[in-house]
Design a protein around this motif. Structure first.
Motif, short mmCIF file in Angstrom:
data_model
loop_
_atom_site.label_atom_id
_atom_site.label_comp_id
_atom_site.label_asym_id
_atom_site.label_seq_id
_atom_site.Cartn_x
_atom_site.Cartn_y
_atom_site.Cartn_z
N VAL A 147 0.85 -1.20 0.00
CA VAL A 147 0.00 0.00 0.00
C VAL A 147 0.88 1.24 0.00
O VAL A 147 2.01 1.23 0.51
CB VAL A 147 -0.97 0.05 1.21
N VAL A 148 0.36 2.29 -0.59
CA VAL A 148 0.97 3.61 -0.54
C VAL A 148 0.02 4.50 0.26
O VAL A 148 -1.17 4.58 -0.06
CB VAL A 148 1.19 4.19 -1.95
N ILE A 149 0.53 5.15 1.29
CA ILE A 149 -0.32 5.93 2.19
C ILE A 149 0.14 7.38 2.21
O ILE A 149 1.22 7.73 1.74
CB ILE A 149 -0.30 5.35 3.62
N GLY A 150 -0.71 8.25 2.79
CA GLY A 150 -0.39 9.66 2.91
C GLY A 150 0.54 9.93 4.08
O GLY A 150 0.63 9.16 5.04
N SER A 151 1.22 11.07 4.01
CA SER A 151 2.21 11.42 5.04
C SER A 151 1.56 11.63 6.40
O SER A 151 2.13 11.25 7.43
CB SER A 151 2.98 12.66 4.62
N ALA A 177 -17.71 -18.75 14.55
CA ALA A 177 -17.98 -17.88 15.70
C ALA A 177 -19.00 -16.79 15.38
O ALA A 177 -19.36 -15.98 16.23
CB ALA A 177 -16.69 -17.23 16.18
N GLY A 178 -19.47 -16.74 14.13
CA GLY A 178 -20.44 -15.73 13.71
C GLY A 178 -19.86 -14.83 12.63
O GLY A 178 -18.85 -15.16 11.99
N LEU A 179 -20.51 -13.69 12.42
CA LEU A 179 -20.05 -12.75 11.41
C LEU A 179 -18.85 -11.96 11.93
O LEU A 179 -18.89 -11.39 13.02
CB LEU A 179 -21.19 -11.78 11.04
N MET A 180 -17.81 -11.90 11.15
CA MET A 180 -16.60 -11.18 11.51
C MET A 180 -16.22 -10.23 10.37
O MET A 180 -16.41 -10.56 9.19
CB MET A 180 -15.44 -12.15 11.76
N PRO A 181 -15.72 -9.07 10.68
CA PRO A 181 -15.28 -8.17 9.62
C PRO A 181 -14.06 -8.73 8.91
O PRO A 181 -13.21 -9.39 9.52
CB PRO A 181 -14.95 -6.87 10.37
N ARG A 182 -13.97 -8.47 7.61
CA ARG A 182 -12.85 -8.95 6.84
C ARG A 182 -11.66 -8.00 6.98
O ARG A 182 -11.83 -6.79 7.00
CB ARG A 182 -13.23 -9.09 5.36
N PHE A 183 -10.48 -8.55 7.10
CA PHE A 183 -9.30 -7.71 7.19
C PHE A 183 -8.15 -8.41 6.49
O PHE A 183 -8.16 -9.63 6.27
CB PHE A 183 -8.93 -7.39 8.64
N LYS A 184 -7.15 -7.63 6.14
CA LYS A 184 -5.98 -8.14 5.43
C LYS A 184 -4.76 -7.34 5.88
O LYS A 184 -4.84 -6.13 6.10
CB LYS A 184 -6.18 -8.01 3.92
N ARG A 185 -3.65 -8.03 6.02
CA ARG A 185 -2.41 -7.37 6.41
C ARG A 185 -1.65 -6.93 5.16
O ARG A 185 -1.46 -7.71 4.22
CB ARG A 185 -1.55 -8.29 7.25
N PHE A 186 -1.22 -5.68 5.15
CA PHE A 186 -0.48 -5.11 4.03
C PHE A 186 0.88 -4.61 4.50
O PHE A 186 1.14 -4.50 5.71
CB PHE A 186 -1.25 -3.93 3.41
N THR A 187 1.71 -4.27 3.53
CA THR A 187 3.02 -3.68 3.82
C THR A 187 3.11 -2.32 3.14
O THR A 187 2.77 -2.17 1.97
CB THR A 187 4.16 -4.58 3.30
N VAL A 188 3.56 -1.31 3.87
CA VAL A 188 3.71 0.04 3.32
C VAL A 188 4.91 0.05 2.37
O VAL A 188 6.03 -0.28 2.76
CB VAL A 188 3.91 1.08 4.43
N VAL A 189 4.66 0.41 1.11
CA VAL A 189 5.74 0.47 0.11
C VAL A 189 6.00 1.88 -0.38
O VAL A 189 6.91 2.10 -1.18
CB VAL A 189 5.41 -0.45 -1.09
#
Length: 414
Positions: A147-151, A177-189
């Motif tokens: 991912v590219v993020i803002g300063s 366990a029921g409904l869970m929000p989806r998430f993903k691990r990214f790396t700042v590039v």
């Protein structure tokens, strides 16, 4: 002797005499009032122009001039759609996937807008490639989940290139366990800095393929972003594209997304012009009072001039010339000071901020953390013209009173 006669006498009346120092002081105050009013007016209009230009440039460096999508809200075959767009005014095309999410790292959480892009195509329609302060936009590779993020977001979450970060999206994942929000691990590039807090703190870029997998878009995208050679032609181009592509397509230009903002800025500039013009008008009232006092003091001189053959029109011309000198002097000095100040607003403000160790415009409160200035000579001509007209109008009534002075009554007690 200066010709015409009226101008010669009018200019002589502007000089200070032993018994007319008070009038000269009032005249000087009037000139200073006009000067300050015009200086403030030109500088304010230039700063308003600078804000508008800077905001438009920065906003359009992030958003597109025209966005094309389908009525369903998604675009099924963006490459085929891009091939159908053959307008010569279109200079760049890039697909995108838009979504929302929350970036988390430890106990820190920040809501963001997510945009999936193709780096090679994105450089044609935005300025992200030239605004990176760390990393490269080409570092976004499919399947690597970078991912590219803002300063501002990087500072808020203490992130740098290579830091891991989690992205939670508002889609449910069914688990035992029921409904869970989806998430993903990214790396700042990469880290970009657009100098607009709204984007620097709330926008995350990732590769188009990663965004499609994350938001389960398949081969679809949210739309196609277009860049034009002339952004003012965006409304016309959008209408033509919507008609040419067919009823299943929608074309939206930047004026529809941010048009209200720029219209409000234009209205605010007009209101500021009217309000600050009142300062010049108040200064012109000082001119009126000064000329009335001058006419009262010069009644004997007026009577002598009348007995020597001067007509009421000549008397009126003398005091019009006298009053115009104040208006012209104030206008010229005010215009010069306003132009010089407008051209040097940024270094002056920066100097004051360094001197007092303060910041007049906080980046987390305002769109822009600087004070830009863009001098338009049309504004200078408008302000100067209005001031000259007001100066002439302010001299009419005293000059008319002077032309009505009767020689016999004025000399009766002399």
């Amino acid at each position: 002797m200066i010709r015409p006669f009226e101008l010669f006498v009018g200019l002589r009346y502007t000089r200070a005499r032993k018994r007319s120092h008070f009038i000269s002081i009032i005249s000087l105050i009037s000139i200073l009032g006009i000067t300050l009013g015009i200086t403030a007016l030109i500088t304010t209009l230039s700063v308003m122009n600078g804000f508008g230009k800077e905001l438009r440039g920065r906003i359009l460096g992030v958003i597109s001039h025209v966005t094309v999508t389908e009525t369903t809200g998604q675009l099924h075959d963006w490459r085929a759609t891009a091939e159908r767009i053959r307008d010569p005014r279109v200079t760049g095309r890039a697909p995108y996937i838009a979504g929302q999410g929350m970036v988390t790292r430890g106990k820190s959480v920040s809501g963001v807008m997510v945009r999936g892009i193709l780096p090679s195509e994105e450089m044609q329609v935005s300025e992200f490639g030239s605004r990176l302060i760390e990393g490269k936009l080409d570092a976004l590779k499919p399947g690597e989940f970078g991912v590219v993020i803002g300063s501002a977001l990087a500072w808020k979450l203490d992130l740098s290139v290579g830091s891991p970060v989690s992205l939670v999206i508002p889609q449910a994942l069914v688990t035992p366990a029921g409904l869970m929000p989806r998430f993903k691990r990214f790396t700042v590039v990469g880290i970009f800095k657009m100098d607009m807090y709204e984007y620097d703190s709330g926008l995350v870029l990732m590769h188009l393929d990663d965004a499609a997998r994350l938001y389960q878009m398949g081969d679809e995208v949210s739309g196609l972003r277009l860049k034009l050679d002339n952004l003012d032609a965006a409304p016309a181009v959008a209408d033509e594209l919507a008609t040419g592509l067919g009823p299943n397509y929608l074309a939206r230009d930047w004026t529809r997304e941010h048009g209200n903002f720029f219209r409000a800025l234009k209205i605010e500039k007009t209101v500021m012009f009217v309000i600050l013009l009142l300062i010049v008008t108040v200064a012109m009232f000082n001119v009126v009072s000064t000329l009335v006092v001058v006419v009262t003091e010069k009644r004997a001189d007026i009577a002598i001039l009348r007995t020597l053959g001067a007509s009421p029109r000549s008397i009126m011309g003398i005091f019009l010339a006298h009053g115009s000198v104040v208006g012209v002097a104030g206008t010229l000095v005010g215009t010069l000071c306003g132009v010089l100040l407008a051209l040097n607003v940024e270094p002056i403000v920066h100097g004051i901020e360094r001197l007092f160790s303060t910041s007049f415009i906080a980046a987390d409160v305002y769109f822009i953390s600087e004070l830009p200035s863009d001098l338009h000579w049309s504004d200078v001509l408008l302000v100067s013209g209005c001031s000259l007209v007001l100066g002439l109008l302010s001299a009419l009534y005293p000059a008319w009173r002077a032309s009505k002075v009767q020689p016999a009554e004025a000399l009766r007690y002399e």
